[in-house]
Design a protein around this motif. Sequence first.
Motif, PDB file in Angstrom:
ATOM      1  N   UNK A   1      -1.032  28.256  13.955  1.00 25.62           N
ATOM      2  CA  UNK A   1      -1.676  26.973  14.201  1.00 25.62           C
ATOM      3  C   UNK A   1      -2.289  26.869  15.577  1.00 25.62           C
ATOM      4  N   UNK A   2      -3.299  26.009  15.675  1.00 25.39           N
ATOM      5  CA  UNK A   2      -3.928  25.720  16.957  1.00 25.39           C
ATOM      6  C   UNK A   2      -4.133  24.214  17.066  1.00 25.39           C
ATOM      7  N   UNK A   3      -3.809  23.661  18.218  1.00 22.07           N
ATOM      8  CA  UNK A   3      -3.856  22.217  18.411  1.00 22.07           C
ATOM      9  C   UNK A   3      -5.284  21.751  18.684  1.00 22.07           C
ATOM     10  N   UNK A   4      -5.689  20.725  17.960  1.00 25.29           N
ATOM     11  CA  UNK A   4      -6.961  20.048  18.214  1.00 25.29           C
ATOM     12  C   UNK A   4      -6.648  18.597  18.554  1.00 25.29           C
ATOM     13  N   UNK A   5      -7.098  18.158  19.708  1.00 25.88           N
ATOM     14  CA  UNK A   5      -6.881  16.785  20.142  1.00 25.88           C
ATOM     15  C   UNK A   5      -8.229  16.150  20.440  1.00 25.88           C
ATOM     16  N   UNK A   6      -8.503  15.037  19.761  1.00 30.56           N
ATOM     17  CA  UNK A   6      -9.763  14.312  19.959  1.00 30.56           C
ATOM     18  C   UNK A   6      -9.432  12.992  20.631  1.00 30.56           C
ATOM     19  N   UNK A   7      -9.833  12.882  21.873  1.00 26.00           N
ATOM     20  CA  UNK A   7      -9.467  11.703  22.652  1.00 26.00           C
ATOM     21  C   UNK A   7     -10.420  11.545  23.822  1.00 26.00           C
TER      22      UNK A   7
ATOM     23  N   UNK B   1     -16.438  15.038  15.801  1.00 26.05           N
ATOM     24  CA  UNK B   1     -14.988  14.882  15.702  1.00 26.05           C
ATOM     25  C   UNK B   1     -14.560  13.457  16.034  1.00 26.05           C
ATOM     26  N   UNK B   2     -13.531  13.027  15.347  1.00 23.99           N
ATOM     27  CA  UNK B   2     -12.984  11.679  15.478  1.00 23.99           C
ATOM     28  C   UNK B   2     -11.520  11.780  15.897  1.00 23.99           C
ATOM     29  N   UNK B   3     -10.994  10.724  16.518  1.00 29.06           N
ATOM     30  CA  UNK B   3      -9.570  10.763  16.891  1.00 29.06           C
ATOM     31  C   UNK B   3      -8.656  11.076  15.709  1.00 29.06           C
ATOM     32  N   UNK B   4      -9.063  10.665  14.505  1.00 22.55           N
ATOM     33  CA  UNK B   4      -8.262  10.927  13.306  1.00 22.55           C
ATOM     34  C   UNK B   4      -8.208  12.412  12.948  1.00 22.55           C
ATOM     35  N   UNK B   5      -9.053  13.215  13.566  1.00 16.62           N
ATOM     36  CA  UNK B   5      -9.025  14.657  13.331  1.00 16.62           C
ATOM     37  C   UNK B   5      -7.975  15.367  14.179  1.00 16.62           C
ATOM     38  N   UNK B   6      -7.320  14.639  15.054  1.00 18.58           N
ATOM     39  CA  UNK B   6      -6.271  15.221  15.880  1.00 18.58           C
ATOM     40  C   UNK B   6      -5.151  15.769  15.008  1.00 18.58           C
ATOM     41  N   UNK B   7      -4.845  17.047  15.182  1.00 16.68           N
ATOM     42  CA  UNK B   7      -3.844  17.701  14.337  1.00 16.68           C
ATOM     43  C   UNK B   7      -3.653  19.141  14.811  1.00 16.68           C
ATOM     44  N   UNK B   8      -2.625  19.764  14.288  1.00 17.55           N
ATOM     45  CA  UNK B   8      -2.503  21.213  14.393  1.00 17.55           C
ATOM     46  C   UNK B   8      -3.225  21.801  13.187  1.00 17.55           C
ATOM     47  N   UNK B   9      -4.156  22.696  13.437  1.00 21.74           N
ATOM     48  CA  UNK B   9      -4.957  23.307  12.389  1.00 21.74           C
ATOM     49  C   UNK B   9      -4.422  24.704  12.094  1.00 21.74           C
ATOM     50  N   UNK B  10      -4.206  24.958  10.801  1.00 20.94           N
ATOM     51  CA  UNK B  10      -3.645  26.220  10.345  1.00 20.94           C
ATOM     52  C   UNK B  10      -4.635  26.978   9.469  1.00 20.94           C
ATOM     53  N   UNK B  11      -4.679  28.264   9.670  1.00 19.10           N
ATOM     54  CA  UNK B  11      -5.423  29.159   8.795  1.00 19.10           C
ATOM     55  C   UNK B  11      -4.458  29.687   7.729  1.00 19.10           C
TER      56      UNK B  11
ATOM     57  N   UNK C   1      -9.388  28.606  19.382  1.00 19.69           N
ATOM     58  CA  UNK C   1     -10.506  27.684  19.501  1.00 19.69           C
ATOM     59  C   UNK C   1     -10.133  26.225  19.590  1.00 19.69           C
ATOM     60  N   UNK C   2      -8.854  25.916  19.466  1.00 23.93           N
ATOM     61  CA  UNK C   2      -8.447  24.521  19.586  1.00 23.93           C
ATOM     62  C   UNK C   2      -8.528  24.037  21.026  1.00 23.93           C
ATOM     63  N   UNK C   3      -8.321  22.735  21.195  1.00 26.67           N
ATOM     64  CA  UNK C   3      -8.353  22.171  22.533  1.00 26.67           C
ATOM     65  C   UNK C   3      -8.554  20.678  22.506  1.00 26.67           C
ATOM     66  N   UNK C   4      -8.871  20.129  23.663  1.00 25.33           N
ATOM     67  CA  UNK C   4      -9.119  18.708  23.821  1.00 25.33           C
ATOM     68  C   UNK C   4     -10.623  18.462  23.828  1.00 25.33           C
ATOM     69  N   UNK C   5     -11.064  17.520  23.033  1.00 24.72           N
ATOM     70  CA  UNK C   5     -12.488  17.209  22.958  1.00 24.72           C
ATOM     71  C   UNK C   5     -12.655  15.700  22.826  1.00 24.72           C
ATOM     72  N   UNK C   6     -13.745  15.180  23.342  1.00 23.39           N
ATOM     73  CA  UNK C   6     -14.012  13.749  23.245  1.00 23.39           C
ATOM     74  C   UNK C   6     -14.538  13.400  21.863  1.00 23.39           C
TER      75      UNK C   6
ATOM     76  N   UNK D   1      -2.226  19.479  10.132  1.00 25.67           N
ATOM     77  CA  UNK D   1      -1.064  18.600  10.085  1.00 25.67           C
ATOM     78  C   UNK D   1      -1.143  17.617  11.238  1.00 25.67           C
ATOM     79  N   UNK D   2      -1.558  16.383  10.941  1.00 25.46           N
ATOM     80  CA  UNK D   2      -1.593  15.352  11.987  1.00 25.46           C
ATOM     81  C   UNK D   2      -0.184  15.000  12.436  1.00 25.46           C
ATOM     82  N   UNK D   3      -0.038  14.420  13.613  1.00 25.58           N
ATOM     83  CA  UNK D   3       1.295  14.059  14.108  1.00 25.58           C
ATOM     84  C   UNK D   3       2.023  13.146  13.133  1.00 25.58           C
ATOM     85  N   UNK D   4       3.237  13.524  12.765  1.00 30.53           N
ATOM     86  CA  UNK D   4       4.059  12.705  11.892  1.00 30.53           C
ATOM     87  C   UNK D   4       3.647  12.667  10.433  1.00 30.53           C
ATOM     88  N   UNK D   5       2.704  13.522  10.051  1.00 32.38           N
ATOM     89  CA  UNK D   5       2.221  13.509   8.669  1.00 32.38           C
ATOM     90  C   UNK D   5       2.391  14.873   8.010  1.00 32.38           C
ATOM     91  N   UNK D   6       2.133  14.894   6.706  1.00 31.43           N
ATOM     92  CA  UNK D   6       2.229  16.127   5.949  1.00 31.43           C
ATOM     93  C   UNK D   6       1.007  17.014   6.222  1.00 31.43           C
TER      94      UNK D   6
END
Length: 129
Positions: A122-128, A86-96, A8-13, A39-44
């Motif tokens: 994990x599934x990638x979610x990108x908000x942009x 969704x906000x750009x800050x929600x961009x991350x790999x989402x894990x169950x 269900x992940x993907x790119x969303x505005x 896990x956002x890019x470069x973060x825990x």
Amino acid sequence: QVQLIESGGGLVQPGGSLRLSCDASGRTFSSDATAWFRQPPGKEREFVAVIRWNDDTTLYAGFVKGRFTISRENAKNTVSLQMNSLEPEDTAVYYCADRWGYGSFPRTIWTKTSGYNFWGQGTQVTVSS
């Protein structure tokens, strides 16, 4: 052995919605709890939401602010995460993540990665825009 597959992940505005699903196999009895981390890019990796199976009690991270809803469909062995506004800050790999086989779920571990013994890939979610 429990296997978890996220989808269900993907790119969303910004302002858009996504629905993540976590499909499980291998359970011979119900889990104690299932959670979503990200896990956002470069973060825990950080806690997002959890649902306890015995009574469907839920808990959300503070940054969710009513935007996300975790739910489960017992018959389908699926836990979903509906994400709105969704906000750009929600961009991350989402894990169950699943806690299975313990028979307990202490409140002190609900938000900790150590509280869960099975993880998806994990599934990638990108908000942009």
